[in-house]
Design an enzyme around this catalytic site. Structure first.
Site, PDB file in Angstrom:
ATOM      1  CG  ASP A 152      -1.840   1.229   1.237  1.00  0.00           C
ATOM      2  OD1 ASP A 152      -2.020   1.849   0.163  1.00  0.00           O
ATOM      3  OD2 ASP A 152      -2.368   1.541   2.312  1.00  0.00           O
ATOM      4  CE  LYS A 211      -0.063   3.612   3.243  1.00  0.00           C
ATOM      5  NZ  LYS A 211      -1.049   4.027   4.246  1.00  0.00           N
ATOM      6  CG  ASP A 215      -2.576  -2.288   4.085  1.00  0.00           C
ATOM      7  OD1 ASP A 215      -3.034  -2.356   5.240  1.00  0.00           O
ATOM      8  OD2 ASP A 215      -2.998  -1.485   3.239  1.00  0.00           O
ATOM      9  CD  GLU A 230      -5.598   0.849   0.818  1.00  0.00           C
ATOM     10  OE1 GLU A 230      -5.260  -0.066   1.590  1.00  0.00           O
ATOM     11  OE2 GLU A 230      -5.472   2.041   1.120  1.00  0.00           O
ATOM     12  NE  ARG A 278     -12.012   3.403   4.385  1.00  0.00           N
ATOM     13  CZ  ARG A 278     -11.920   4.349   5.313  1.00  0.00           C
ATOM     14  NH1 ARG A 278     -12.867   5.267   5.422  1.00  0.00           N
ATOM     15  NH2 ARG A 278     -10.893   4.385   6.130  1.00  0.00           N
TER      16      ARG A 278
END
Length: 508
Positions: free
Chosen positions: A275, A282, A293, A354, A356
């Site tokens: 991620d 990020k 992740d 992302e 969810r």
């Protein structure tokens, strides 16, 4: 893998590299725990004093080595702390035994065989000690050059054999406890391996291939939807998250069925193999551990395989929502609208929210089979880490009794968890002028907002719970108890325990 056996042998005559005993924290100093009577006798009843001289107090996490007494065939005694001495007539808790056994296994890396003479009153204690020792012996060294022994742990191979003294090898309950400890621990350690594997080697396709191999080995039915099948099926969430990566997404369905099952559980795991945050990149310092992740998917995978190995009388379906979240010219942008598998549209306000999105598609897919309950597991929000810290995961759900049962199951197996609410007033923050819902809402209470988002994609009338394991899934500090640095395998044991309780009819 480390071997685990039961033995009725007397401690002095057993040949091993070490004998492990327990020491507890008493009001006036360390107290030798049950199971170590033979060792204490060989020290003329002065073992507690010797340990105190060496600095032992009996506190949790302690490990004190001393030479074995004369007449023993083991050269070393390892005393591990069990914490405070139980009140009169009380026994040492199973979690205290797990942790002490884990500390011992880590301390004995490089040894071939160790005899564990910890307090063992029943089969449950045998299972706890075995589980703690097997989890504590874990190491991940696939990418290290350890010279002649590629399995070595910093130059020392993991403890090879664990013998539980005081066990009953012919007793059905003890044998079952050990078999359970081996199955659960091996699958949990498999999930740790997945979490620890670098993202250049673990992507959605390779993860799916690992699941296929395990499914074939353990008689589990598997279905893998690749990017073409996902597009045909309308899985806009998974496709949207994976659109920026050269590694295409997958949705993996693992189905374990029992001919005696009366209930059906569905487990859904977030599987973002890396991620970056996508276009909502990020900041520096937050990318380095994002290989973890996919810990939710790893836990779900391990739990389904463990259920199959244990032959539980419950049907368990695992859904692994696998994608890599990367920024590129084809990546989903903030402001894009995705049409999900359920038909709902989602305005993506932040591409780093992302997890969810992939879970939403998998939750709706799981709902179509109308299971008795759905549990999703995800490293979902930093907000949950802020709320509960690095060792406790939050549990939300649409049924208070089911949420409470999950919290109790987690506590029983030694996985700290805490019930969290789903406040209705936070739902309004996800209203979108463009789509049915946005993937972001109010900043405060972000972990709860994420839970409310997921609830939108659970089929009507289906009991559901959400485990946000963002804190405990990856341990960036030093090892403790039976928990190593790196991937922890959190939630595997909670899911397995839930399956066991459901099979036994203890959840209604």
């Amino acid at each position: 893998m480390t071997a685990l056996t039961l033995s009725t042998s007397a401690a002095p005559g057993l040949r091993a590299d070490a004998i492990v005993i327990g020491v507890a924290k008493g009001a006036k100093g360390p107290v030798v725990a049950p199971g170590a009577e033979a060792v204490d006798k060989a020290y003329d009843g002065r073992l507690a004093g010797v340990l105190e001289t060496l600095g032992a107090s009996g506190g949790e996490g302690e490990a004190t080595k001393l030479p074995a007494p004369s007449g023993f065939k083991t050269p070393l005694v390892l005393a591990v702390g069990l914490g405070t001495v139980p009140e009169k007539d009380a026994e040492y808790g199973t979690e205290a035994l797990r942790k002490a056994a884990g500390v011992a296994a880590r301390a004995l890396a490089g040894s071939k065989k160790a005899a564990f003479a910890l307090p063992l009153d029943d089969a449950a204690d045998a299972g706890a000690i075995g589980e703690g020792a097997l989890l504590g012996a874990y190491s991940f060294d696939a990418y290290k050059d350890n010279g002649k022994d590629p399995k070595a742990k910093n130059g020392k191979a993991p403890l090879a054999e664990i013998v539980l003294l005081g066990g009953k090898p012919r007793d059905k309950a003890y044998k079952a406890a050990v078999e359970r400890a081996v199955a659960v621990s091996e699958e949990l350690n498999r999930s740790r391996d997945l979490v620890n594997t670098p993202p250049n080697d673990l992507n959605p396709e390779s993860f799916a291939a690992i699941a296929q191999a395990a499914a074939k080995e353990h008689g589990i039915k598997i279905q893998v939807l690749d990017e073409k099948a996902l597009a045909k099926g309308g899985y806009g969430g998974i496709l949207g998250v994976g659109s920026g990566s050269a590694a295409t997404p997958r949705l993996v369905k693992l189905s374990y069925t029992s001919s005696k099952a009366k209930k059906h559980l569905a487990f859904v795991g977030k599987g973002i193999t890396y991620d970056s945050g996508g276009i909502s990149l990020k900041p520096a310092g937050h990318n380095e551990t994002m290989k973890c992740d996919m810990a939710g998917a790893a836990s779900v995978f391990a739990a389904v395989v463990a259920a199959a190995r244990l032959g539980l009388e419950v049907n368990v379906t695992g859904w692994l929502a696998l994608a890599e979240n990367m920024p590129s010219g084809s990546a989903t942008r903030p402001g894009d609208v995705l049409r999900m598998y359920s038909g709902k549209t989602v305005e993506v306000l932040n591409t780093d929210a992302e997890g969810r999105l992939v879970l939403a598609d998998a939750l709706w897919a799981a709902s179509q089979e109308k299971p008795d309950a759905i549990v999703d597991v995800a490293t979902l929000t930093g907000a949950m880490v802020l709320a509960l810290g690095n060792r406790t995961f939050g549990i939300m759900g649409n049924d208070d009794a089911f949420r409470a049962a999950l919290v109790e199951a987690a506590e029983e197996v030694g996985e700290p968890a805490w019930p969290m609410p789903l406040p209705e007033h936070l739902r309004k923050g996800m209203d979108s002028a463009t789509a049915d819902i946005a993937n972001m809402g109010e900043r405060m209470g972000g972990g709860l907002v994420a839970g409310l988002f997921l609830r939108e994609f659970v089929g009507e009338g289906i009991t559901w719970a959400h485990l946000d394991i963002a804190g405990p899934a990856f341990n960036e500090s030093g090892p403790f108890g039976y928990t190593p640095k790196g991937g922890t395998g959190t939630a595997v044991r909670t899911l397995v325990r839930l399956a066991e309780l459901t099979a036994a009819g203890d959840l209604g």
